[in-house]
Scaffold this motif. Structure first.
Motif, PDB file in Angstrom:
ATOM      1  N   ASN A 164       8.808   3.478   6.922  1.00 54.89           N
ATOM      2  CA  ASN A 164       7.984   2.290   6.712  1.00 54.89           C
ATOM      3  C   ASN A 164       6.503   2.656   6.717  1.00 54.89           C
ATOM      4  O   ASN A 164       6.142   3.841   6.790  1.00 54.89           O
ATOM      5  CB  ASN A 164       8.326   1.204   7.735  1.00 54.89           C
ATOM      6  N   HIS A 165       5.638   1.649   6.681  1.00 53.28           N
ATOM      7  CA  HIS A 165       4.192   1.858   6.627  1.00 53.28           C
ATOM      8  C   HIS A 165       3.638   2.510   7.897  1.00 53.28           C
ATOM      9  O   HIS A 165       2.527   2.998   7.893  1.00 53.28           O
ATOM     10  CB  HIS A 165       3.480   0.528   6.343  1.00 53.28           C
ATOM     11  N   GLU A 166       4.409   2.541   8.965  1.00 50.94           N
ATOM     12  CA  GLU A 166       3.996   3.206  10.203  1.00 50.94           C
ATOM     13  C   GLU A 166       4.546   4.628  10.293  1.00 50.94           C
ATOM     14  O   GLU A 166       4.341   5.304  11.300  1.00 50.94           O
ATOM     15  CB  GLU A 166       4.469   2.399  11.409  1.00 50.94           C
ATOM     16  N   GLY A 167       5.276   5.063   9.260  1.00 51.08           N
ATOM     17  CA  GLY A 167       5.858   6.391   9.261  1.00 51.08           C
ATOM     18  C   GLY A 167       7.133   6.517  10.082  1.00 51.08           C
ATOM     19  O   GLY A 167       7.593   7.616  10.365  1.00 51.08           O
ATOM     20  N   LYS A 168       7.711   5.379  10.447  1.00 43.34           N
ATOM     21  CA  LYS A 168       8.967   5.362  11.200  1.00 43.34           C
ATOM     22  C   LYS A 168      10.087   4.876  10.309  1.00 43.34           C
ATOM     23  O   LYS A 168       9.857   4.114   9.360  1.00 43.34           O
ATOM     24  CB  LYS A 168       8.840   4.434  12.409  1.00 43.34           C
ATOM     25  N   LEU A 169      11.311   5.280  10.616  1.00 44.13           N
ATOM     26  CA  LEU A 169      12.449   4.799   9.837  1.00 44.13           C
ATOM     27  C   LEU A 169      12.600   3.294  10.027  1.00 44.13           C
ATOM     28  O   LEU A 169      12.605   2.798  11.160  1.00 44.13           O
ATOM     29  CB  LEU A 169      13.730   5.518  10.251  1.00 44.13           C
ATOM     30  N   ALA A 170      12.737   2.582   8.922  1.00 44.19           N
ATOM     31  CA  ALA A 170      12.872   1.121   8.970  1.00 44.19           C
ATOM     32  C   ALA A 170      14.224   0.698   9.518  1.00 44.19           C
ATOM     33  O   ALA A 170      14.352  -0.395  10.073  1.00 44.19           O
ATOM     34  CB  ALA A 170      12.663   0.533   7.572  1.00 44.19           C
ATOM     35  N   ALA A 171      15.236   1.536   9.354  1.00 47.24           N
ATOM     36  CA  ALA A 171      16.569   1.226   9.880  1.00 47.24           C
ATOM     37  C   ALA A 171      17.309   2.534  10.156  1.00 47.24           C
ATOM     38  O   ALA A 171      17.230   3.472   9.368  1.00 47.24           O
ATOM     39  CB  ALA A 171      17.360   0.377   8.888  1.00 47.24           C
ATOM     40  N   ARG A 190      14.097  -1.139   0.288  1.00 47.56           N
ATOM     41  CA  ARG A 190      12.801  -1.454  -0.322  1.00 47.56           C
ATOM     42  C   ARG A 190      11.765  -0.405   0.062  1.00 47.56           C
ATOM     43  O   ARG A 190      10.986   0.046  -0.772  1.00 47.56           O
ATOM     44  CB  ARG A 190      12.360  -2.859   0.105  1.00 47.56           C
ATOM     45  N   TYR A 191      11.768   0.010   1.331  1.00 46.11           N
ATOM     46  CA  TYR A 191      10.846   1.071   1.754  1.00 46.11           C
ATOM     47  C   TYR A 191      11.147   2.376   1.025  1.00 46.11           C
ATOM     48  O   TYR A 191      10.229   3.109   0.646  1.00 46.11           O
ATOM     49  CB  TYR A 191      10.890   1.285   3.265  1.00 46.11           C
ATOM     50  N   CYS A 192      12.418   2.682   0.798  1.00 49.48           N
ATOM     51  CA  CYS A 192      12.764   3.870   0.018  1.00 49.48           C
ATOM     52  C   CYS A 192      12.119   3.791  -1.355  1.00 49.48           C
ATOM     53  O   CYS A 192      11.563   4.778  -1.855  1.00 49.48           O
ATOM     54  CB  CYS A 192      14.279   4.000  -0.130  1.00 49.48           C
ATOM     55  N   ALA A 193      12.184   2.620  -1.984  1.00 51.55           N
ATOM     56  CA  ALA A 193      11.599   2.434  -3.312  1.00 51.55           C
ATOM     57  C   ALA A 193      10.079   2.577  -3.281  1.00 51.55           C
ATOM     58  O   ALA A 193       9.481   3.157  -4.197  1.00 51.55           O
ATOM     59  CB  ALA A 193      12.003   1.077  -3.879  1.00 51.55           C
ATOM     60  N   ILE A 194       9.449   2.076  -2.237  1.00 52.13           N
ATOM     61  CA  ILE A 194       7.995   2.250  -2.091  1.00 52.13           C
ATOM     62  C   ILE A 194       7.669   3.735  -1.992  1.00 52.13           C
ATOM     63  O   ILE A 194       6.705   4.224  -2.606  1.00 52.13           O
ATOM     64  CB  ILE A 194       7.477   1.462  -0.868  1.00 52.13           C
ATOM     65  N   ASN A 195       8.486   4.483  -1.269  1.00 59.73           N
ATOM     66  CA  ASN A 195       8.264   5.923  -1.145  1.00 59.73           C
ATOM     67  C   ASN A 195       8.500   6.641  -2.470  1.00 59.73           C
ATOM     68  O   ASN A 195       7.819   7.621  -2.774  1.00 59.73           O
ATOM     69  CB  ASN A 195       9.128   6.486  -0.016  1.00 59.73           C
ATOM     70  N   ILE A 196       9.418   6.145  -3.283  1.00 62.95           N
ATOM     71  CA  ILE A 196       9.609   6.679  -4.631  1.00 62.95           C
ATOM     72  C   ILE A 196       8.346   6.450  -5.459  1.00 62.95           C
ATOM     73  O   ILE A 196       7.876   7.357  -6.159  1.00 62.95           O
ATOM     74  CB  ILE A 196      10.844   6.049  -5.308  1.00 62.95           C
ATOM     75  N   LEU A 197       7.772   5.248  -5.372  1.00 63.04           N
ATOM     76  CA  LEU A 197       6.534   4.960  -6.102  1.00 63.04           C
ATOM     77  C   LEU A 197       5.425   5.917  -5.693  1.00 63.04           C
ATOM     78  O   LEU A 197       4.654   6.397  -6.540  1.00 63.04           O
ATOM     79  CB  LEU A 197       6.102   3.516  -5.884  1.00 63.04           C
ATOM     80  N   ALA A 198       5.321   6.218  -4.415  1.00 64.07           N
ATOM     81  CA  ALA A 198       4.304   7.155  -3.926  1.00 64.07           C
ATOM     82  C   ALA A 198       4.522   8.545  -4.525  1.00 64.07           C
ATOM     83  O   ALA A 198       3.559   9.223  -4.918  1.00 64.07           O
ATOM     84  CB  ALA A 198       4.330   7.206  -2.405  1.00 64.07           C
ATOM     85  N   THR A 256       0.867  -1.170   0.000  1.00 64.22           N
ATOM     86  CA  THR A 256       0.000   0.000   0.000  1.00 64.22           C
ATOM     87  C   THR A 256       0.903   1.219   0.000  1.00 64.22           C
ATOM     88  O   THR A 256       1.789   1.341   0.862  1.00 64.22           O
ATOM     89  CB  THR A 256      -0.898   0.019   1.255  1.00 64.22           C
ATOM     90  N   LEU A 257       0.703   2.109  -0.951  1.00 67.63           N
ATOM     91  CA  LEU A 257       1.552   3.290  -1.029  1.00 67.63           C
ATOM     92  C   LEU A 257       1.180   4.292   0.060  1.00 67.63           C
ATOM     93  O   LEU A 257      -0.002   4.557   0.287  1.00 67.63           O
ATOM     94  CB  LEU A 257       1.440   3.951  -2.402  1.00 67.63           C
ATOM     95  N   PRO A 258       2.183   4.873   0.698  1.00 69.37           N
ATOM     96  CA  PRO A 258       1.925   5.889   1.710  1.00 69.37           C
ATOM     97  C   PRO A 258       1.650   7.242   1.060  1.00 69.37           C
ATOM     98  O   PRO A 258       1.828   7.418  -0.154  1.00 69.37           O
ATOM     99  CB  PRO A 258       3.243   5.931   2.489  1.00 69.37           C
ATOM    100  N   THR A 259       1.244   8.201   1.871  1.00 67.50           N
ATOM    101  CA  THR A 259       1.202   9.587   1.424  1.00 67.50           C
ATOM    102  C   THR A 259       2.645  10.017   1.215  1.00 67.50           C
ATOM    103  O   THR A 259       3.492   9.762   2.087  1.00 67.50           O
ATOM    104  CB  THR A 259       0.537  10.472   2.492  1.00 67.50           C
ATOM    105  N   PRO A 260       2.960  10.627   0.080  1.00 64.40           N
ATOM    106  CA  PRO A 260       4.354  11.025  -0.153  1.00 64.40           C
ATOM    107  C   PRO A 260       4.863  11.964   0.939  1.00 64.40           C
ATOM    108  O   PRO A 260       4.126  12.846   1.403  1.00 64.40           O
ATOM    109  CB  PRO A 260       4.310  11.743  -1.499  1.00 64.40           C
ATOM    110  N   VAL A 271      15.829  -4.254   3.514  1.00 64.89           N
ATOM    111  CA  VAL A 271      14.402  -3.973   3.698  1.00 64.89           C
ATOM    112  C   VAL A 271      14.174  -2.454   3.715  1.00 64.89           C
ATOM    113  O   VAL A 271      13.208  -1.945   3.138  1.00 64.89           O
ATOM    114  CB  VAL A 271      13.875  -4.636   4.988  1.00 64.89           C
ATOM    115  N   ALA A 272      15.066  -1.716   4.353  1.00 68.58           N
ATOM    116  CA  ALA A 272      14.963  -0.255   4.385  1.00 68.58           C
ATOM    117  C   ALA A 272      15.043   0.319   2.975  1.00 68.58           C
ATOM    118  O   ALA A 272      14.289   1.247   2.625  1.00 68.58           O
ATOM    119  CB  ALA A 272      16.056   0.322   5.282  1.00 68.58           C
TER     120      ALA A 272
END
Length: 155
Positions: A44-51, A70-78, A14-18, A67-68
């Motif tokens: 991450n999906h909770e709005g906290k830094l994954a690492a 990967r979260y950066c890439a998800i945020n790029i998609l957003a 699920t994409l976060p708010t950018p 994994v962190a």
């Protein structure tokens, strides 16, 4: 539902708010058919830094940093979706640039950055294959372990 949105659902993403810029810059700049995405931290999906912390110091593992990334890439998609309205408008992921907070002795930066690269290929298939740079740095904002920027070709 668009094809890429369906693919994200298959992957359980699920994409976060950018993230809003925290200084004097913008999240994206479009020039012609190219979209430049400012560096995205590993929220991450909770709005906290994954690492947080540096690789090679015992504070964060390569797997946690992957994994962190990967979260950066998800945020790029957003950021892409917010800028152009649909991820189906992506023609090609041209380039990713990764910044990895690490001790000078750490040398497996590419394994970390694969977290972002692999996600782009999982989402976009061959259009997700890209050039990339991976650079070790002494620190990142908020003590994040990973930050990733992107250049994307769009319709």
């Amino acid at each position: 539902m668009s094809a890429i949105d369906a693919r994200l659902a298959e992957l359980g993403i699920t994409l976060p708010t950018p993230a809003a810029p925290v200084a004097n810059y913008v999240g994206t700049v479009r020039t012609g058919n190219h979209l430049v995405i400012s560096g995205q931290l590993c929220f991450n999906h909770e709005g906290k830094l994954a690492a947080t912390g540096k690789l090679g110091t015992g504070t964060v593992s390569v797997e946690d940093a992957r994994v962190a990334a990967r979260y950066c890439a998800i945020n790029i998609l957003a950021q892409i979706k917010a800028a152009v309205g649909s991820l189906d408008k992506v023609v090609r992921v041209v380039r990713l640039g990764g910044f990895i907070a690490a001790a000078p002795e750490f040398t497996t930066h590419p394994m970390v950055m694969n977290g972002a690269s692999d996600l782009m290929v999982e989402v976009f298939g061959d259009k997700g294959r890209h050039a990339r740079s991976t650079v070790g740095v002494p620190s990142l904002p908020l003590d994040a372990t990973v930050e990733v920027e992107a250049l994307i070709e769009v319709e």
